[in-house]
Design a protein around this motif. Structure first.
Motif, PDB file in Angstrom:
ATOM      1  N   UNK A  32       0.852  -1.183   0.000  1.00 35.21           N
ATOM      2  CA  UNK A  32       0.000   0.000   0.000  1.00 35.21           C
ATOM      3  C   UNK A  32       0.891   1.236   0.000  1.00 35.21           C
ATOM      4  N   UNK A  33       0.779   2.049  -1.039  1.00 32.22           N
ATOM      5  CA  UNK A  33       1.615   3.240  -1.163  1.00 32.22           C
ATOM      6  C   UNK A  33       0.896   4.448  -0.563  1.00 32.22           C
ATOM      7  N   UNK A  34       1.616   5.188   0.264  1.00 32.03           N
ATOM      8  CA  UNK A  34       1.086   6.403   0.860  1.00 32.03           C
ATOM      9  C   UNK A  34       1.339   7.556  -0.106  1.00 32.03           C
ATOM     10  N   UNK A  35       0.304   8.315  -0.423  1.00 31.91           N
ATOM     11  CA  UNK A  35       0.421   9.439  -1.351  1.00 31.91           C
ATOM     12  C   UNK A  35       0.851  10.686  -0.568  1.00 31.91           C
ATOM     13  N   UNK A  36       2.134  11.015  -0.637  1.00 40.22           N
ATOM     14  CA  UNK A  36       2.706  12.138   0.126  1.00 40.22           C
ATOM     15  C   UNK A  36       2.020  13.459  -0.228  1.00 40.22           C
ATOM     16  N   UNK A  37       1.757  13.694  -1.506  1.00 38.20           N
ATOM     17  CA  UNK A  37       1.137  14.953  -1.915  1.00 38.20           C
ATOM     18  C   UNK A  37      -0.269  15.095  -1.320  1.00 38.20           C
ATOM     19  N   UNK A  38      -1.005  14.005  -1.259  1.00 39.76           N
ATOM     20  CA  UNK A  38      -2.343  14.034  -0.659  1.00 39.76           C
ATOM     21  C   UNK A  38      -2.263  14.385   0.822  1.00 39.76           C
ATOM     22  N   UNK A  39      -1.285  13.819   1.515  1.00 39.01           N
ATOM     23  CA  UNK A  39      -1.108  14.114   2.946  1.00 39.01           C
ATOM     24  C   UNK A  39      -0.719  15.575   3.129  1.00 39.01           C
ATOM     25  N   UNK A  40       0.229  16.054   2.325  1.00 38.19           N
ATOM     26  CA  UNK A  40       0.655  17.457   2.413  1.00 38.19           C
ATOM     27  C   UNK A  40      -0.518  18.402   2.189  1.00 38.19           C
ATOM     28  N   UNK A  80      -4.117  22.174  14.669  1.00 39.52           N
ATOM     29  CA  UNK A  80      -4.129  20.735  14.394  1.00 39.52           C
ATOM     30  C   UNK A  80      -2.811  20.114  14.843  1.00 39.52           C
ATOM     31  N   UNK A  81      -2.891  18.853  15.261  1.00 41.68           N
ATOM     32  CA  UNK A  81      -1.693  18.129  15.687  1.00 41.68           C
ATOM     33  C   UNK A  81      -1.447  16.964  14.733  1.00 41.68           C
ATOM     34  N   UNK A  82      -0.168  16.672  14.511  1.00 35.87           N
ATOM     35  CA  UNK A  82       0.227  15.615  13.591  1.00 35.87           C
ATOM     36  C   UNK A  82       0.966  14.537  14.387  1.00 35.87           C
ATOM     37  N   UNK A  83       0.618  13.293  14.123  1.00 32.23           N
ATOM     38  CA  UNK A  83       1.285  12.157  14.751  1.00 32.23           C
ATOM     39  C   UNK A  83       1.804  11.239  13.646  1.00 32.23           C
ATOM     40  N   UNK A 102      11.105 -11.727   6.067  1.00 29.27           N
ATOM     41  CA  UNK A 102      10.765 -10.381   5.601  1.00 29.27           C
ATOM     42  C   UNK A 102      10.075  -9.627   6.741  1.00 29.27           C
ATOM     43  N   UNK A 103       9.905  -8.346   6.543  1.00 29.43           N
ATOM     44  CA  UNK A 103       9.142  -7.534   7.481  1.00 29.43           C
ATOM     45  C   UNK A 103       8.291  -6.557   6.675  1.00 29.43           C
ATOM     46  N   UNK A 104       7.040  -6.440   7.066  1.00 34.20           N
ATOM     47  CA  UNK A 104       6.163  -5.400   6.526  1.00 34.20           C
ATOM     48  C   UNK A 104       6.225  -4.219   7.479  1.00 34.20           C
ATOM     49  N   UNK A 105       6.479  -3.039   6.932  1.00 33.88           N
ATOM     50  CA  UNK A 105       6.551  -1.808   7.720  1.00 33.88           C
ATOM     51  C   UNK A 105       5.332  -0.952   7.390  1.00 33.88           C
ATOM     52  N   UNK A 106       4.569  -0.619   8.404  1.00 33.65           N
ATOM     53  CA  UNK A 106       3.386   0.220   8.238  1.00 33.65           C
ATOM     54  C   UNK A 106       3.683   1.599   8.816  1.00 33.65           C
ATOM     55  N   UNK A 107       3.647   2.614   7.977  1.00 32.47           N
ATOM     56  CA  UNK A 107       3.852   3.990   8.417  1.00 32.47           C
ATOM     57  C   UNK A 107       2.488   4.673   8.437  1.00 32.47           C
ATOM     58  N   UNK A 108       2.188   5.321   9.550  1.00 34.77           N
ATOM     59  CA  UNK A 108       0.901   6.011   9.688  1.00 34.77           C
ATOM     60  C   UNK A 108       1.123   7.486   9.992  1.00 34.77           C
ATOM     61  N   UNK A 109       0.271   8.320   9.386  1.00 37.10           N
ATOM     62  CA  UNK A 109       0.245   9.752   9.667  1.00 37.10           C
ATOM     63  C   UNK A 109      -1.183  10.068  10.098  1.00 37.10           C
ATOM     64  N   UNK A 166      -7.913  12.379  10.647  1.00 38.09           N
ATOM     65  CA  UNK A 166      -7.769  11.732   9.351  1.00 38.09           C
ATOM     66  C   UNK A 166      -6.506  10.891   9.428  1.00 38.09           C
ATOM     67  N   UNK A 167      -6.594   9.634   8.992  1.00 37.08           N
ATOM     68  CA  UNK A 167      -5.463   8.715   9.068  1.00 37.08           C
ATOM     69  C   UNK A 167      -5.011   8.348   7.664  1.00 37.08           C
ATOM     70  N   UNK A 168      -3.711   8.464   7.426  1.00 37.95           N
ATOM     71  CA  UNK A 168      -3.089   8.042   6.176  1.00 37.95           C
ATOM     72  C   UNK A 168      -2.081   6.955   6.523  1.00 37.95           C
ATOM     73  N   UNK A 169      -1.954   5.965   5.669  1.00 33.27           N
ATOM     74  CA  UNK A 169      -0.999   4.907   5.960  1.00 33.27           C
ATOM     75  C   UNK A 169      -0.473   4.245   4.711  1.00 33.27           C
ATOM     76  N   UNK A 170       0.661   3.619   4.863  1.00 31.52           N
ATOM     77  CA  UNK A 170       1.272   2.885   3.767  1.00 31.52           C
ATOM     78  C   UNK A 170       2.064   1.716   4.311  1.00 31.52           C
ATOM     79  N   UNK A 171       2.212   0.689   3.501  1.00 36.46           N
ATOM     80  CA  UNK A 171       2.945  -0.510   3.905  1.00 36.46           C
ATOM     81  C   UNK A 171       4.013  -0.815   2.863  1.00 36.46           C
TER      82      UNK A 171
END
Length: 104
Positions: free
Chosen positions: A2-10, A20-23, A38-45, A56-61
């Motif tokens: 799952x690709x996180x769309x950086x431009x959409x988050x920005x 607003x606070x960002x985590x 292997x390892x799956x890495x999940x990044x969440x914003x 609003x939660x955005x994420x990518x794996x």
């Protein structure tokens, strides 16, 4: 993966108030695929709108080979989690601006 769309988050961050606070965080899961670890890495914003109006939660794996030899001491995997969270912060830093941000 799952690709996180950086431009959409920005864009989303830039359209929120300075209250607003960002985590940002990353977690991983180790598994064997065709005999190779292997390892799956999940990044969440998470953007907490105005610090009180929901979020609003955005994420990518992403998947990477895991070279840790001791599963009980996952040093490489944990360091990769830190790198991925820090990399996400750096990609969003300009959009975050003066908003409060926590990286975990």
């Amino acid at each position: 993966m799952i690709k996180l769309n950086i431009e959409e988050v920005k864009n989303f961050i830039q359209n929120t108030s300075l209250e607003s606070k960002i985590y940002i965080g990353c977690d991983s899961e180790r598994f064997k695929l065709k005999g190779v670890w292997h390892a799956d890495y999940c990044v969440a914003v998470v953007i907490h709108k105005d610090s009180k109006h929901g979020c609003k939660v955005f994420g990518g794996v992403t998947r990477m080979a895991d070279y840790d030899t001791k599963p009980g001491r996952p040093a490489l995997r944990l360091m990769n989690e830190v790198y991925k969270a820090a990399e996400m912060y750096l990609a969003l830093a300009e959009a975050i601006g003066d908003r409060e941000c926590e990286v975990h």
